[in-house]
Design a protein around this motif. Structure first.
Motif, mmCIF file in Angstrom:
data_model
loop_
_atom_site.group_PDB
_atom_site.id
_atom_site.type_symbol
_atom_site.label_atom_id
_atom_site.label_comp_id
_atom_site.label_asym_id
_atom_site.label_seq_id
_atom_site.Cartn_x
_atom_site.Cartn_y
_atom_site.Cartn_z
ATOM 1 N N GLU A 166 8.852 23.727 46.536
ATOM 2 C CA GLU A 166 8.394 24.959 47.159
ATOM 3 C C GLU A 166 7.854 25.884 46.082
ATOM 4 O O GLU A 166 8.333 25.866 44.938
ATOM 5 N N ILE A 167 6.892 26.706 46.457
ATOM 6 C CA ILE A 167 6.342 27.674 45.510
ATOM 7 C C ILE A 167 7.387 28.756 45.273
ATOM 8 O O ILE A 167 7.891 29.369 46.214
ATOM 9 N N GLU A 168 7.688 28.954 44.009
ATOM 10 C CA GLU A 168 8.708 29.927 43.616
ATOM 11 C C GLU A 168 8.087 31.185 43.020
ATOM 12 O O GLU A 168 8.625 32.279 43.162
ATOM 13 N N ALA A 169 6.957 31.025 42.317
ATOM 14 C CA ALA A 169 6.329 32.169 41.649
ATOM 15 C C ALA A 169 4.872 31.835 41.354
ATOM 16 O O ALA A 169 4.460 30.667 41.406
ATOM 17 N N GLU A 170 4.115 32.859 41.042
ATOM 18 C CA GLU A 170 2.741 32.714 40.585
ATOM 19 C C GLU A 170 2.676 33.352 39.208
ATOM 20 O O GLU A 170 3.098 34.497 39.030
ATOM 21 N N VAL A 171 2.193 32.593 38.207
ATOM 22 C CA VAL A 171 2.255 33.064 36.821
ATOM 23 C C VAL A 171 0.923 32.824 36.111
ATOM 24 O O VAL A 171 0.227 31.858 36.394
ATOM 25 N N PRO A 172 0.586 33.721 35.162
ATOM 26 C CA PRO A 172 -0.592 33.460 34.333
ATOM 27 C C PRO A 172 -0.241 32.417 33.276
ATOM 28 O O PRO A 172 0.886 32.380 32.772
ATOM 29 N N VAL A 173 -1.194 31.529 32.958
ATOM 30 C CA VAL A 173 -0.992 30.513 31.929
ATOM 31 C C VAL A 173 -2.245 30.396 31.066
ATOM 32 O O VAL A 173 -3.345 30.728 31.507
ATOM 33 N N THR A 174 -2.045 29.908 29.866
ATOM 34 C CA THR A 174 -3.145 29.604 28.974
ATOM 35 C C THR A 174 -3.126 28.111 28.725
ATOM 36 O O THR A 174 -2.097 27.555 28.355
ATOM 37 N N MET A 175 -4.236 27.463 28.981
ATOM 38 C CA MET A 175 -4.382 26.033 28.691
ATOM 39 C C MET A 175 -5.589 25.902 27.791
ATOM 40 O O MET A 175 -6.711 26.207 28.215
ATOM 41 N N GLY A 176 -5.340 25.459 26.571
ATOM 42 C CA GLY A 176 -6.425 25.448 25.614
ATOM 43 C C GLY A 176 -6.884 26.889 25.442
ATOM 44 O O GLY A 176 -6.062 27.802 25.393
ATOM 45 N N PRO A 177 -8.180 27.130 25.434
ATOM 46 C CA PRO A 177 -8.667 28.503 25.265
ATOM 47 C C PRO A 177 -8.880 29.257 26.585
ATOM 48 O O PRO A 177 -9.468 30.334 26.582
ATOM 49 N N PHE A 178 -8.382 28.733 27.696
ATOM 50 C CA PHE A 178 -8.686 29.305 29.000
ATOM 51 C C PHE A 178 -7.449 29.891 29.674
ATOM 52 O O PHE A 178 -6.342 29.395 29.499
ATOM 53 N N GLU A 179 -7.679 30.913 30.470
ATOM 54 C CA GLU A 179 -6.628 31.566 31.245
ATOM 55 C C GLU A 179 -6.744 31.129 32.704
ATOM 56 O O GLU A 179 -7.838 31.094 33.262
ATOM 57 N N PHE A 180 -5.603 30.785 33.298
ATOM 58 C CA PHE A 180 -5.547 30.369 34.700
ATOM 59 C C PHE A 180 -4.340 31.014 35.357
ATOM 60 O O PHE A 180 -3.531 31.660 34.710
ATOM 61 N N THR A 181 -4.206 30.757 36.647
ATOM 62 C CA THR A 181 -3.015 31.158 37.373
ATOM 63 C C THR A 181 -2.379 29.901 37.938
ATOM 64 O O THR A 181 -3.057 29.078 38.558
ATOM 65 N N ASP A 182 -1.094 29.740 37.695
ATOM 66 C CA ASP A 182 -0.342 28.589 38.184
ATOM 67 C C ASP A 182 0.702 29.036 39.187
ATOM 68 O O ASP A 182 1.174 30.177 39.145
ATOM 69 N N PHE A 183 1.062 28.109 40.046
ATOM 70 C CA PHE A 183 2.273 28.256 40.830
ATOM 71 C C PHE A 183 3.388 27.560 40.072
ATOM 72 O O PHE A 183 3.184 26.488 39.500
ATOM 73 N N VAL A 184 4.562 28.164 40.049
ATOM 74 C CA VAL A 184 5.770 27.476 39.625
ATOM 75 C C VAL A 184 6.355 26.920 40.908
ATOM 76 O O VAL A 184 6.624 27.678 41.852
ATOM 77 N N MET A 185 6.506 25.609 40.956
ATOM 78 C CA MET A 185 7.069 24.964 42.137
ATOM 79 C C MET A 185 8.407 24.344 41.749
ATOM 80 O O MET A 185 8.542 23.786 40.667
ATOM 81 N N THR A 186 9.366 24.457 42.660
ATOM 82 C CA THR A 186 10.720 23.998 42.367
ATOM 83 C C THR A 186 11.278 23.227 43.546
ATOM 84 O O THR A 186 11.028 23.568 44.707
ATOM 85 N N ARG A 187 12.028 22.187 43.200
ATOM 86 C CA ARG A 187 12.799 21.439 44.193
ATOM 87 C C ARG A 187 14.259 21.550 43.784
ATOM 88 O O ARG A 187 14.648 21.100 42.702
ATOM 89 N N THR A 188 15.053 22.166 44.642
ATOM 90 C CA THR A 188 16.484 22.281 44.366
ATOM 91 C C THR A 188 17.125 20.918 44.550
ATOM 92 O O THR A 188 16.835 20.195 45.496
ATOM 93 N N LEU A 189 17.998 20.565 43.607
ATOM 94 C CA LEU A 189 18.634 19.240 43.651
ATOM 95 C C LEU A 189 20.066 19.346 44.141
ATOM 96 O O LEU A 189 20.696 20.361 44.094
#
Length: 163
Positions: free
Chosen positions: A140-163
């Motif tokens: 499930e989507i837990e958060a939306e976070v800014p990320v840097t991959m290489g020289p570029f900025e993106f927005t990722d979802f943090v997705m989590t599965r509770t075990l």
């Protein structure tokens, strides 16, 4: 796990296989999500052997490759922080998707790291195919976070599965 899927943990000497798979998979995985020139630059940066070796040797990431019908077809890297197992990279060749490789790699990582409270990952918020796969597998989507991959900025979802 299907008899025609073989998963093996790899060491630094096998990282060129990960690099080769990424070069083949990324243009498909990110088609329409990020621009082609960004893919090329990011592959050169993120999948440089020095970067992969640093993840493995300095950051404690563990890498696996899945073979399907005698073809290296997928890879996963993961690490454990506190009581959460994190998937860092999970990619499957386009013509091998839907054959259980991703699920088998996730199971392998969970077995390797032992009991965890949760399984988490970051995924580009525009990568609808990957998001659908993870949702189908209980994330499930837990958060939306800014990320840097290489020289570029993106927005990722943090997705989590509770075990």
């Amino acid at each position: 796990m299907s008899a025609d899927i073989i998963i093996r943990r790899i060491d630094a000497e096998a990282l060129p296989i990960v690099q080769q798979l990424a070069e083949e998979i990324w243009p498909h995985a990110f088609d329409g999500v990020i621009q082609r020139h960004q893919i090329e630059i990011m592959l050169g940066d993120i999948y440089a052997l020095e970067s992969l070796e640093n993840e493995m040797n300095s950051l404690g990431h563990v890498f696996w490759i899945a073979r399907h019908e005698h073809v290296d077809a997928a890879f996963l890297s993961a690490f454990k922080r506190d009581d959460v197992t994190w998937i860092k990279k999970l990619y499957v060749l386009p013509d091998r998707q839907g054959m259980g490789l991703g699920k088998a790699l996730i199971r392998t990582a969970l077995e390797h790291f032992g009991p965890s409270r949760a399984l988490s990952l970051n995924v580009n918020n525009g990568n609808t195919n990957a998001i659908a796969f993870y949702r189908h597998n209980g994330f499930e989507i837990e958060a939306e976070v800014p990320v840097t991959m290489g020289p570029f900025e993106f927005t990722d979802f943090v997705m989590t599965r509770t075990l």
